[in-house]
Design a protein around this motif. Sequence first.
Motif, short mmCIF file in Angstrom:
data_model
loop_
_atom_site.label_atom_id
_atom_site.label_comp_id
_atom_site.label_asym_id
_atom_site.label_seq_id
_atom_site.Cartn_x
_atom_site.Cartn_y
_atom_site.Cartn_z
N GLN A 469 93.27 115.41 -1.01
CA GLN A 469 92.53 113.95 -1.19
C GLN A 469 93.63 112.86 -1.39
OE1 GLN A 469 88.88 115.12 -0.37
NE2 GLN A 469 89.18 113.05 -1.28
N VAL A 470 93.70 111.77 -0.48
CA VAL A 470 94.66 110.54 -0.40
C VAL A 470 93.73 109.36 -0.66
CG1 VAL A 470 96.12 111.89 1.24
CG2 VAL A 470 94.30 110.43 2.24
N VAL A 471 94.38 108.51 -1.39
CA VAL A 471 93.64 107.22 -1.72
C VAL A 471 93.60 106.42 -0.30
CG1 VAL A 471 93.90 105.19 -2.92
CG2 VAL A 471 94.55 107.30 -4.16
N THR A 472 92.78 105.69 0.12
CA THR A 472 92.60 104.94 1.22
C THR A 472 92.25 103.48 0.76
OG1 THR A 472 90.20 105.50 1.16
CG2 THR A 472 91.82 106.82 2.67
N ALA A 473 92.00 103.11 -0.46
CA ALA A 473 91.64 101.96 -0.83
C ALA A 473 92.04 101.51 -2.41
CB ALA A 473 90.19 101.57 -0.96
N ALA A 474 92.56 100.48 -2.61
CA ALA A 474 93.21 100.14 -3.92
C ALA A 474 94.40 100.85 -4.21
CB ALA A 474 92.17 100.15 -5.13
N ASN A 475 95.06 101.27 -3.02
CA ASN A 475 96.26 102.42 -3.17
C ASN A 475 97.54 101.05 -3.56
OD1 ASN A 475 96.34 100.96 -0.69
ND2 ASN A 475 96.58 102.75 0.40
N PHE A 476 97.56 99.73 -3.31
CA PHE A 476 98.72 99.13 -3.55
C PHE A 476 98.74 98.74 -5.12
CE2 PHE A 476 97.93 97.95 0.96
CZ PHE A 476 99.41 98.11 1.17
N LEU A 477 97.59 98.85 -5.72
CA LEU A 477 97.40 98.59 -7.28
C LEU A 477 97.81 99.83 -8.12
CD1 LEU A 477 93.89 97.17 -7.51
CD2 LEU A 477 95.98 95.70 -7.54
N ILE A 478 97.65 101.00 -7.51
CA ILE A 478 98.07 102.31 -8.09
C ILE A 478 99.63 102.31 -7.88
CG2 ILE A 478 98.00 104.89 -8.12
CD1 ILE A 478 95.08 104.57 -7.30
N ASP A 479 100.10 102.10 -6.69
CA ASP A 479 101.63 101.99 -6.28
C ASP A 479 102.31 101.07 -7.12
OD1 ASP A 479 103.53 102.67 -4.57
OD2 ASP A 479 103.71 100.70 -4.07
N ALA A 480 101.60 99.85 -7.55
CA ALA A 480 102.30 99.00 -8.17
C ALA A 480 102.56 99.41 -9.82
CB ALA A 480 101.51 97.65 -8.80
N GLU A 481 101.61 100.16 -10.46
CA GLU A 481 101.73 101.00 -11.58
C GLU A 481 102.77 101.91 -11.47
OE1 GLU A 481 98.49 102.11 -13.90
OE2 GLU A 481 97.15 100.32 -13.45
N SER A 482 102.99 102.66 -10.44
CA SER A 482 103.85 103.62 -10.14
C SER A 482 105.25 103.18 -10.23
CB SER A 482 103.53 104.51 -8.87
OG SER A 482 104.68 105.37 -8.54
#
Length: 509
Positions: A469-482
């Motif tokens: 499963q891959v993230v298709t929406a709001a992935n930029f917010l999760i990437d910012a936390e990463s």
Amino acid sequence: MDQTTPIHLARRRDRAHPGGQAKAWVAALVLLPLAVGGGALAGLKAGEAGWPLPAWFPASVSGLLVGRDAKPAAAADAPVLYYRDPDGKAAYALAPARTPDGRAYLPVHVGEDVDFEPRPAAAKETEANATYAAPPAVGRKILYYRNPMGLPDTSPVPRKDSMGMDYLPVYEGEAEDGNTVKISPGKVQRTGVRTERAERRVVSRPVRVPGTVTLDERRVTVVATRSDAYVDHVENVTTGDRVRKGQPLVHVYSPEINAAAAQLIANPGFDGARRRLQNLNVSDEVINEMERTRKVPMAITWSAPRDGLVLQRTAIEGMKAAAGDTLFRIADISVMWVLADVPEYDLGNVKVGQPVSVRVRSLPGRSFTGKVELIYPQVNTQTRTTRVRIELPNPDGVLLPDMYADVDIGTGATKPVVAIPNDAVIDTGARQVVLVDKGEGRFEPREVKVGARGEGYTEIREGVQAGEQVVTAANFLIDAESNLKAALQSMAAPKPPAEPRAQAEEKPE
């Protein structure tokens, strides 16, 4: 035995001596406070010394007086070492002082709070951690304790960081690697995180370009004489008519052709005369007829060289046609060409033999299927495009020359590959990252290698497997936390040792 108090004594004396009532009340008011205060002081001293109290004394009061659970206070007559700020600030004084708002500094006696010996940081941290009480684990085993700020240091026992924050317990089943980002389910729902499964599919990216329908150059024929001639008669054929191979078109008179025909009849079997007529574009049927009848016709019949459509008729009865003048122009339109201009940046995706779909604007709802026959070896310097030739069958003749067409060239792999939606790929320019959903609010950023793109999907050549499963929406917010977590880890990384030369320069001479 009855207990006698000063009040009882005063009452008895009042009965015996009624005149001394006022004196008795004054003595009672003076002696009663002194007795109460003395008893309280004696009880406090007894509690500090640990003297036992009578059994009939109330337990609640005895606990307050004795203070067995309290820490022993410093002696009141102990010398004062210094005075400290009443708010606990790092402000001290050797003499009595006051704060700016008028409050007095608190005295610190010997044995209360003094430690002039420097202690290592580890000892202070151990003392701070000793005061931390870890919450009991309910039903799950605590593996370790992690830094509350996300730094890569852990502890097997409860502790505090340098800012006094408690380390967070990590229970069994919650251990995660350094790249995984964990987000609470409520935050995942609020941010609108959506995922999609990576699947194997055919990724094709059609190149959509404009084109023009043209004639097949190999199927166009011009009817013309190779000598000066006069048009004697034109058959009932005009522009737009369909003709068959061998159908008569025009009759012409040419003095040069007649001279060659007379030489052929005069010299039967002379191959030179026959070849001269062939060079003048006289058909073999006409030459055979001359040899059979032994006559020279006044006009020679010119027939259609192929089946096709009459595109042009210039022959007019009575006109003189010079050698090489076009009398008829005939084309076979059973197969047509489409010339499309492909931009230079898409040229690398176009290959010979790829399937092509063509839609003509004058025929809405209908499409024609062909393939790429040729890529012309030249780029237009003004439009930066390259011409591509597509061959289309035209059995019913609806495709006409110079029609405008919309061309879709199917590019990409023909075999299924692992593909994910385009929105799942975070392209930073230098690398491509995909966030993989590992369940229970845990997301792992992975660097991937991408391939072809088309129809909303991107080929993944390395980094993600089919079924994940891959993230298709709001992935930029999760990437910012990463990225924040990675930055904190880099800040906590130990600094490399200084160069020997730099250390030598720092030493005093």
